[in-house]
Design an enzyme around this catalytic site. Structure first.
Site, PDB file in Angstrom:
ATOM      1  N   ALA A   1       3.527  -1.905  -2.453  1.00  0.00           N
ATOM      2  CA  ALA A   1       2.046  -1.627  -3.554  1.00  0.00           C
ATOM      3  C   ALA A   1       1.847  -2.760  -4.053  1.00  0.00           C
ATOM      4  O   ALA A   1       0.551  -3.063  -4.018  1.00  0.00           O
ATOM      5  CB  ALA A   1       2.810  -0.539  -4.870  1.00  0.00           C
ATOM      6  N   TYR A   2       2.429  -3.858  -3.792  1.00  0.00           N
ATOM      7  CA  TYR A   2       1.731  -5.345  -3.768  1.00  0.00           C
ATOM      8  C   TYR A   2       0.906  -5.431  -2.913  1.00  0.00           C
ATOM      9  O   TYR A   2      -0.926  -5.868  -2.761  1.00  0.00           O
ATOM     10  CB  TYR A   2       3.197  -6.672  -4.459  1.00  0.00           C
ATOM     11  CG  TYR A   2       2.275  -7.984  -3.192  1.00  0.00           C
ATOM     12  CD1 TYR A   2       1.867  -8.457  -2.418  1.00  0.00           C
ATOM     13  CD2 TYR A   2       2.186  -8.505  -4.449  1.00  0.00           C
ATOM     14  CE1 TYR A   2       2.019  -9.458  -1.489  1.00  0.00           C
ATOM     15  CE2 TYR A   2       1.784  -9.889  -4.316  1.00  0.00           C
ATOM     16  CZ  TYR A   2       1.189 -10.702  -3.117  1.00  0.00           C
ATOM     17  OH  TYR A   2       1.111 -11.465  -2.722  1.00  0.00           O
ATOM     18  N   ALA A   3       1.362  -5.424  -2.002  1.00  0.00           N
ATOM     19  CA  ALA A   3      -0.236  -5.520   0.350  1.00  0.00           C
ATOM     20  C   ALA A   3      -1.342  -4.400  -0.618  1.00  0.00           C
ATOM     21  O   ALA A   3      -2.095  -4.798   0.080  1.00  0.00           O
ATOM     22  CB  ALA A   3       0.581  -5.121   0.708  1.00  0.00           C
TER      23      ALA A   3
END
Ligand SMILES: NC(=O)C1=CN([C@@H]2O[C@H](COP(=O)(O)OP(=O)(O)OC[C@H]3O[C@@H](n4cnc5c(N)ncnc54)[C@H](OP(=O)(O)O)[C@@H]3O)[C@@H](O)[C@H]2O)C=CC1
Ligand SMILES: Nc1nc2c(c(=O)[nH]1)N=C([C@H](O)[C@@H](O)CO)CN2
Length: 235
Positions: free
Chosen positions: A146-148
């Site tokens: 999700a971060y990426a």
């Protein structure tokens, strides 16, 4: 009084180092912070405007846009630095994780850029927006999905906003890999991480500051992402 630079997440680490650098260069600074780290006292003593902003909802973003508008009449630049390096392993609720990552890394920059464009336009000269993304925009990250994805959204917006705001405002990204470790990082993690790049070092905040200065001193670079990653893509 020259137009200030707005830095989100300026209370520690890279954001703080950038704020301190600009203050030393006599550039006015507005920083946002979530946790009132001790450094905020020092920044305020040095004349920085420090705005509390714990971004959890759309309303929090709207309030921040309004608060920045109350503290300036123009902006030299916005540096979107605030970030949460969260991961699936530490979250049972992946839907909430995804929403949180998109909010801090994509929705906040999106709404700040649109909400403050008039202030950037009001700067006497070319203004800048700088998105701090991440090397993982290029290749993804199985442990920080999700971060990426949210950083990839921010990377994409670099090109959209660059085309929308040119020529008065340049929009660029900086895509770092390891810059500085975290306090909790183990010796094993550090050794493993250092091996991921050709240069094999923890370069420190100045590497990002150098790239920001390159962008701020350019009249021509826009719509681009500067990789600050020690040749990690060639390992
Ligand atoms: N450090 C590195 O090696 C690398 C960094 N980057 C990127 O560079 C930038 C700076 O990195 P770094 O200095 O390590 O960043 P940090 O992890 O120290 O985070 C920067 C700030 O963002 C704030 N923040 C996090 N979530 C929120 C939120 N929901 N609302 C408001 N503020 C929030 C944090 O507040 P609080 O202090 O309260 O936690 C923190 O002070 C980031 O965009 C990061 O993704 C990319 C690759 C490598
Ligand atoms: N908000 C943050 N994002 C990232 C951090 C961090 O500390 N805070 N750290 C990294 C790592 O250094 C990674 O690039 C290498 O393991 C990535 N993003």
């Amino acid at each position: 009084m020259s137009s200030p630079v707005l830095i989100t997440g300026g209370a520690q680490r890279i954001g703080l180092a950038l704020a301190q650098h600009l203050i030393a260069e006599h550039v006015p600074v507005i920083v946002t912070y979530r946790t009132r780290h001790e450094a905020i006292d020092t920044l305020e003593a040095a004349g920085a405007i420090c705005l509390p902003a714990d971004i959890r909802t759309d309303e929090d973003i709207a309030q921040l846009v309004s608060r920045v508008q109350q503290h300036c009449t123009s902006l030299r630049a916005i540096v979107h630095n605030a970030s949460s390096w969260d991961c699936e392993e530490l979250n049972a609720d992946w839907a909430t994780l995804f929403d949180n990552m998109m909010r801090i890394h994509a929705k906040l920059p999106y709404l700040l850029n649109l909400g403050l464009v008039d202030y950037l336009e009001a700067h006497d000269g070319i203004a800048d927006i700088i998105h701090i993304t991440d090397y993982v925009v290029e290749k993804g990250s199985p442990k920080h999905i999700a971060y990426a994805a949210s950083k990839a959204a921010l990377d994409n917006m670099t090109r959209s906003f660059s085309a929308r705001f040119a020529p008065k405002i340049k929009v660029n990204a900086i895509a770092p890999s390891l810059i500085i470790f975290n306090e909790h990082d183990t010796p094993d993690y550090k050794a493993k991480t250092l091996k991921k790049s050709l240069m094999g070092i923890e370069p420190g905040c100045q590497e990002v500051i150098n790239s920001i200065e390159l962008i701020l001193n350019s009249r021509y670079i826009t719509g681009r992402s500067i990789p600050v990653d020690g040749g990690r893509h060639l390992k």
